[in-house]
Design a protein around this motif. Structure first.
Motif, PDB file in Angstrom:
ATOM      1  N   LEU A   1       0.923  -1.193  -0.144  1.00  0.00           N
ATOM      2  CA  LEU A   1      -0.133  -0.028   0.119  1.00  0.00           C
ATOM      3  C   LEU A   1       1.038   1.071   0.073  1.00  0.00           C
ATOM      4  O   LEU A   1       0.551   2.529  -0.549  1.00  0.00           O
ATOM      5  N   SER A   2       1.882   1.116   0.540  1.00  0.00           N
ATOM      6  CA  SER A   2       2.824   2.544   0.554  1.00  0.00           C
ATOM      7  C   SER A   2       3.909   2.460  -0.610  1.00  0.00           C
ATOM      8  O   SER A   2       3.966   3.667  -0.697  1.00  0.00           O
TER       9      SER A   2
ATOM     10  N   ARG B   1       1.813   1.156  -6.731  1.00  0.00           N
ATOM     11  CA  ARG B   1       0.695   2.015  -7.362  1.00  0.00           C
ATOM     12  C   ARG B   1       0.104   1.337  -8.264  1.00  0.00           C
ATOM     13  O   ARG B   1       0.542   0.942  -9.267  1.00  0.00           O
TER      14      ARG B   1
ATOM     15  N   ARG C   1      -6.204   1.205  -5.259  1.00  0.00           N
ATOM     16  CA  ARG C   1      -5.270   1.513  -4.087  1.00  0.00           C
ATOM     17  C   ARG C   1      -6.042   2.033  -2.911  1.00  0.00           C
ATOM     18  O   ARG C   1      -5.939   1.780  -1.841  1.00  0.00           O
ATOM     19  N   ARG C   2      -6.491   3.397  -3.460  1.00  0.00           N
ATOM     20  CA  ARG C   2      -7.041   4.004  -2.550  1.00  0.00           C
ATOM     21  C   ARG C   2      -8.650   3.509  -1.933  1.00  0.00           C
ATOM     22  O   ARG C   2      -8.601   3.174  -0.619  1.00  0.00           O
ATOM     23  N   TRP C   3      -9.165   2.436  -2.757  1.00  0.00           N
ATOM     24  CA  TRP C   3     -10.278   1.608  -2.228  1.00  0.00           C
ATOM     25  C   TRP C   3      -9.719   0.479  -1.345  1.00  0.00           C
ATOM     26  O   TRP C   3     -10.535   0.223  -0.426  1.00  0.00           O
TER      27      TRP C   3
ATOM     28  N   ILE D   1      -7.258   1.013   0.741  1.00  0.00           N
ATOM     29  CA  ILE D   1      -6.847   1.601   2.061  1.00  0.00           C
ATOM     30  C   ILE D   1      -8.363   1.752   2.769  1.00  0.00           C
ATOM     31  O   ILE D   1      -8.422   1.701   4.054  1.00  0.00           O
ATOM     32  N   VAL D   2      -9.430   2.184   2.115  1.00  0.00           N
ATOM     33  CA  VAL D   2     -10.706   2.441   2.764  1.00  0.00           C
ATOM     34  C   VAL D   2     -11.050   1.247   3.190  1.00  0.00           C
ATOM     35  O   VAL D   2     -11.716   1.060   4.207  1.00  0.00           O
TER      36      VAL D   2
ATOM     37  N   TRP E   1      -2.380  -0.680   8.694  1.00  0.00           N
ATOM     38  CA  TRP E   1      -2.580   0.898   8.908  1.00  0.00           C
ATOM     39  C   TRP E   1      -1.625   1.513   9.644  1.00  0.00           C
ATOM     40  O   TRP E   1      -0.848   2.532   9.028  1.00  0.00           O
TER      41      TRP E   1
ATOM     42  N   LYS F   1       1.761   1.334   7.684  1.00  0.00           N
ATOM     43  CA  LYS F   1       1.976   1.871   6.495  1.00  0.00           C
ATOM     44  C   LYS F   1       2.403   3.185   6.819  1.00  0.00           C
ATOM     45  O   LYS F   1       3.224   3.871   5.965  1.00  0.00           O
TER      46      LYS F   1
END
Length: 289
Positions: free
Chosen positions: A107-108, A111, A115-117, A119-120, A167, A170
């Motif tokens: 995640l870090s 790309r 990816r954002r989804w 994390i959510v 989390w 990250k």
């Protein structure tokens, strides 16, 4: 030559000193409030039943009674529960740290689409109450023949803390400059080699901080163990504390307090060992770059 401070400087220093004193007093009071329940637990474990159930509290036992501790440490079920809790906790911490470290790295550093989804989704999964998935977890372990086993419960504990640990890690990985890995890759390292040689050693404080969180979550968990460990003789320490509550005699509060103190000893030892690394991890996790 003597330099005389002007009145404004003296007032400013006096005001600063007063503010610092007030903050120190506030910190001491807050620390005492935090430590009082721990002191009361230890104090109650050394009181006889006559004083423990008295309406007038006893803050300082004149003659400490260690009978409750003797009953705890001579109980064979305590030692078997201690081994069970240690086994489950160590497996859960190991599984969660390895999985979370790889997930946090992806995640870090990577790309990729969605990816954002992802994390959510990690945050949303953390919000799901554990009690809401007891039935599915029970059926899953039953189908794997892992009910009443340390490995089965450790897998559930690892899955419970995995989103939050991911989390946290990250944030630690984000704090390590990606240029360090790129320099290692230019020198001939693969992406995996750059991570293990450069980034992973710098994540030591972060791994300790997240590992302590996972340790506490698995060590103190009660409800999930109550559902998954139904066989006699397979109990963790929080479940073992139920032995001090009976229908005929009521609750043996001296035994409960002594048992709770004994359960807290491994946690205290862990904090004494990793306190320096943990404090570094907490500071490092708050700074990026």
């Amino acid at each position: 030559m003597t330099v005389i401070a002007n009145p404004r400087q003296r007032q400013r220093r006096t005001r600063t000193t007063r503010q610092r004193t007030l903050w120190n007093v506030f910190a001491i009071v807050l620390g005492l409030l935090w430590a009082f329940p721990v002191y009361w637990m230890i104090n109650s474990s050394m009181l006889p039943d006559s004083k423990l159930l008295n309406e007038t509290p006893t803050f300082f036992p004149a003659a400490p009674d260690l009978a409750a501790f003797a009953g705890v440490f001579t109980d064979k079920q305590f030692w078997s529960s201690l081994r069970m809790s240690l086994t489950i906790t160590l497996i859960a911490v190991g599984l969660s740290l390895v999985s979370a470290c790889l997930a946090a790295l992806a995640l870090s550093r990577l790309r990729f689409l969605g990816r954002r989804w992802v994390i959510v989704a990690v945050l949303v999964i953390q919000m799901i109450p554990t009690e809401a998935i007891f039935i599915s977890q029970y059926k899953m372990l039953d189908s794997w023949n892992l009910l009443n086993s340390a490995l089965g419960l450790a897998i559930l504990y690892a899955g419970t803390v995995l989103p939050f640990i991911t989390w946290m890690l990250k944030g630690f990985i984000d704090g390590v400059p990606v240029e360090l890995e790129e320099s290692a890759m230019v020198s001939g390292c693969t992406r995996t080699g750059a991570f293990f040689r450069i980034t992973l050693p710098l994540l030591g404080p972060g791994l300790v901080a997240t590992g302590v969180f996972g340790f506490l979550a698995a060590w103190n968990e009660f409800t999930l163990a109550l559902v998954m460990l139904t066989k006699a003789g397979t109990t963790t320490l929080p479940l073992w504390l139920q032995n001090f509550q009976t229908q005929n005699r009521g609750t043996d509060w001296g035994g409960v307090m002594a048992g709770s103190t004994a359960i807290a000893i491994p946690v205290i030892i862990l904090f004494l060992i990793v306190q320096n690394q943990m404090s570094k991890g907490m500071v490092a996790g708050a700074v990026k770059g």
